[in-house]
Design a protein around this motif. Structure first.
Motif, PDB file in Angstrom:
ATOM      1  N   UNK A 254       0.869  -1.178   0.000  1.00 53.27           N
ATOM      2  CA  UNK A 254       0.000   0.000   0.000  1.00 53.27           C
ATOM      3  C   UNK A 254       0.906   1.228   0.000  1.00 53.27           C
ATOM      4  N   UNK A 255       0.651   2.146  -0.919  1.00 53.98           N
ATOM      5  CA  UNK A 255       1.491   3.332  -1.070  1.00 53.98           C
ATOM      6  C   UNK A 255       0.677   4.585  -0.836  1.00 53.98           C
ATOM      7  N   UNK A 256       1.233   5.474  -0.017  1.00 45.52           N
ATOM      8  CA  UNK A 256       0.642   6.791   0.223  1.00 45.52           C
ATOM      9  C   UNK A 256       1.758   7.814   0.074  1.00 45.52           C
ATOM     10  N   UNK A 257       1.686   8.629  -0.984  1.00 43.63           N
ATOM     11  CA  UNK A 257       2.785   9.539  -1.313  1.00 43.63           C
ATOM     12  C   UNK A 257       4.078   8.715  -1.402  1.00 43.63           C
ATOM     13  N   UNK A 258       5.114   9.039  -0.613  1.00 46.40           N
ATOM     14  CA  UNK A 258       6.357   8.271  -0.683  1.00 46.40           C
ATOM     15  C   UNK A 258       6.394   7.148   0.341  1.00 46.40           C
ATOM     16  N   UNK A 259       5.362   7.028   1.175  1.00 42.45           N
ATOM     17  CA  UNK A 259       5.340   6.005   2.219  1.00 42.45           C
ATOM     18  C   UNK A 259       4.789   4.690   1.668  1.00 42.45           C
ATOM     19  N   UNK A 260       5.371   3.574   2.149  1.00 47.86           N
ATOM     20  CA  UNK A 260       4.943   2.260   1.688  1.00 47.86           C
ATOM     21  C   UNK A 260       4.763   1.311   2.876  1.00 47.86           C
ATOM     22  N   UNK A 261       3.701   0.538   2.805  1.00 49.48           N
ATOM     23  CA  UNK A 261       3.454  -0.550   3.759  1.00 49.48           C
ATOM     24  C   UNK A 261       3.375  -1.842   2.957  1.00 49.48           C
ATOM     25  N   UNK A 262       4.198  -2.824   3.348  1.00 49.93           N
ATOM     26  CA  UNK A 262       4.260  -4.085   2.609  1.00 49.93           C
ATOM     27  C   UNK A 262       4.037  -5.254   3.548  1.00 49.93           C
TER      28      UNK A 262
END
Length: 645
Positions: A254-262
């Motif tokens: 999941x990507x929000x702007x430059x942040x990523x959760x994997x």
């Protein structure tokens, strides 16, 4: 199934079963199930003149809610094609909108051979502009419950039941094969128990696979509460999805702007994102990219990263073996979360340990508020408590070394809880610039703001270290201090709370040293006119007691007893205006014959007080102050100090 003589047999479709635990996921699959049933119904009723009308009647009866379809067309062949337009499912009679779900258009191409074996295998499926409204009535029943289930009133035992940890692979076996699925312009809203509305925008969702036994690629672009998000996932095949005896493999980012959760691991119930077991990583060059999803921003926007092992069993989430960094400060810890039920807050237990924690990298510099541009001081600290939507958080935090600007602390530890309407510090301890401090307290919601009650204790603190901490370089006094502070106030800010505050403080020293020069100045010793007193003398005791009322602290007594002089004092400290007015005088019986023993008045702003000499008329009257109004800990400190008399 029985039919009237001569009547054409009509099949009976099973009522769809939907997951209960997560209404947003439930709503999406509810909509998909209705679309699939509509299309399957069209196939069976090709020979019927009005299969659209029959599908409406069948679904309305099964769901006990009106269902309307603008058009339902079936193309006979292989693949079998089905098209529908303007699907509407009525909301519950107590709902906030007339329709619970609408679909502008949907089209599909089904594998005819699979359909003849009572299986749904979509070669293509496209859904355009689905809109879903999910909400609960005051009793807690969701509008996604139909028929008898919608009429059942949950018992108090069911409503307050303990969170569940068992996970069943609900819906996996019967889930249709989607070789090429596209959803466009979707909207889902969910009204929580607290009245907040969660909004999910599904601008584009795509699912593709080359076969039943091949991996599945999923992409999605949308938003959560207005915050843009994107999803990229790869899962195991539909063949493995239907095998409920094995966990289902999936990896998604999941990507929000430059942040990523994997996440990379397996799920027992993938349709409900449940039974998770795998590796979780979070990489946020700016933490606000994540916090902005929850309408929270930071003045100082640090980077954050996390890696750990995530499991989920029903309402229980566990993050273990967690390691990460916050603004460059490395930490290790774990997190447990229990999802709240019936509008109750989530329960979170957090443990985090830092080797070094630099608060300068986390806290905003400059101390300016965004709204006014003016500097805020300690009096402007808010006393408002978390609102009813806040989770119940129990935290255990520690740092081997803590720094903030010019201050350093060692062995910092905090155990506390945060919950709707309160913040509790069960214990907090640190050695601040060599000064050992311990604190407890609570902040609870109260009319007009919050009610703060706290106590701070210091034992065997070096006076010189305390003086340096307060910005003084004096060497006139040295020794070990013991002190205690108790404070209670109520208001919107500390400034407001001080206006109706109460409290007390005690500072005690035994067996210290004081400079001879200071004693001669305080007693107006004539010898000090011609030279500075050299060396130090023994301090047998020092004691100061402060009683706070409505923002003003009364100091009495102030006493320092040494081998060459005894100093006494009293006065007041105004914490609202940050001014003081103190009178100090030497005891004539304790000084030399050259000492004038004239009282000294110290008054004015804290930063720049003025010193004046008073006449004999300004001498203070000494009296033994009772200490029965002090907290027991402070009474003990006073009783152990010989300067009490």
């Amino acid at each position: 199934m029985t039919t009237a003589p001569g009547a054409e047999p009509r099949p009976s479709f099973p009522r769809p079963s939907f997951p209960r635990r997560h209404p947003v996921v439930t709503g999406l699959f509810l909509l998909l199930a209705i679309v699939l049933v509509c299309m399957a119904g069209g196939v069976w009723f090709l020979a019927t003149a009005d299969y659209r009308g029959f599908a409406e009647s069948y679904l309305s009866k099964k769901l006990q809610r009106p269902v309307s379809i603008g058009a339902l067309d079936v193309g006979w062949g292989d693949p079998l094609t089905v098209n529908l337009r303007d699907l509407r499912l009525a909301n519950a009679d107590w709902g906030s909108t007339p329709d619970m779900a609408t679909v502008k258009q949907a089209s599909a191409a089904l594998d005819l051979s699979a359909l003849l074996h009572a299986k749904l295998r979509f070669r293509t499926l496209a859904v355009d502009t689905p809109v879903i409204v999910l909400e609960r009535d005051p009793a807690g029943r969701g509008n996604w419950l139909f028929g008898a289930a919608a009429d059942r009133q949950p018992s108090p035992q069911q409503a307050d039941a303990k969170p569940q940890a068992d996970v069943q692979p609900t819906g996996r076996k019967a889930f249709p094969v989607l070789l090429d699925f596209v959803l466009s312009n979707g909207k889902v809203s969910y009204r929580t128990f607290s009245g907040n509305i969660l909004r999910i925008d599904l601008h584009q969702v795509a699912l593709k696979t080359s076969g039943d036994d091949q991996p599945v690629e999923i992409t999605a672009i949308g938003a959560y509460n207005g915050a843009d998000l994107s999803l990229a996932a790869q899962t195991h095949s539909f063949q493995e999805l239907h095998d409920t005896a094995k966990p289902f493999g999936a990896q998604f980012t999941v990507t929000r702007q430059a942040a990523k959760l994997t996440f990379a691991g397996t799920l027992t119930n993938p349709l409900n994102v449940d039974g998770a077991d795998g590796a979780l990583t979070i990489d946020a060059p700016k933490l606000s990219a994540i916090l902005s999803i929850f309408h929270t921003t930071l003045d100082n926007d640090p980077a954050a990263g996390l890696a750990g092992h995530l499991t989920r069993q029903g309402d229980f989430w566990h993050l273990t073996e967690a390691k990460g960094q916050l603004a460059g400060n490395a930490f290790a810890g774990k997190l447990d979360l229990i999802e709240g039920r019936r509008g109750k807050s989530d329960d979170i237990k957090l443990e985090a340990a830092f080797d070094e924690l630099n608060l300068d990298t986390l806290l905003p510099s400059g101390g300016k508020s965004k709204s006014s541009g003016s500097k805020e001081g300690w009096q402007d600290i808010s006393l408002e408590t978390p609102d009813k939507s806040a989770p119940r958080l129990a935290a255990t935090l520690s740092a081997a070394q803590l720094t903030y600007k010019t201050m350093t602390a060692a062995d910092a530890r905090l155990n506390g809880t945060l919950a709707p309407g309160e913040i509790v510090i069960d214990s907090a301890a640190l050695a601040l610039s060599g000064i050992p401090l311990q604190a407890t307290g609570f902040l609870k919601a109260a009319p007009g703001g919050g009610k703060l009650s706290t106590s701070v204790d210091v034992k065997n603190a070096d006076f010189q270290a305390l003086a340096r901490l307060l910005g003084s370089a004096t060497k006139d006094l040295s020794g070990k201090l013991t002190g205690s502070l108790a404070l209670a106030l109520q208001g919107k800010t500390i400034r407001d709370g001080l206006k109706a505050s109460s409290g007390s403080a005690v500072i005690s020293m035994m067996n210290g040293r004081v400079s001879r020069d200071l004693l001669e100045k305080a007693s107006i010793d004539l010898r000090n006119v011609f030279r500075n007193g050299a060396g130090t003398v023994q301090v047998s005791c020092m004691l100061a007691i402060l009683r706070l009322k409505n923002g003003v602290g009364a100091l009495a007594p102030i006493r320092l007893r040494s081998s060459e002089a005894t100093l006494n004092g009293q006065g007041r400290v105004d914490f609202l205006s940050q001014t003081l007015d103190l009178t100090l005088q030497s005891d004539r019986k304790s000084t030399s014959f050259l000492a004038l023993d004239i009282p000294i008045r110290i008054s004015g702003p804290w930063q720049q007080p003025k010193v004046n000499l008073l006449g004999n008329a300004g001498r203070i009257k000494l009296a033994d102050d009772p200490v029965g109004d002090l907290p027991p800990a402070q009474q003990g400190i006073v009783a152990a100090n010989s300067c009490r008399q």
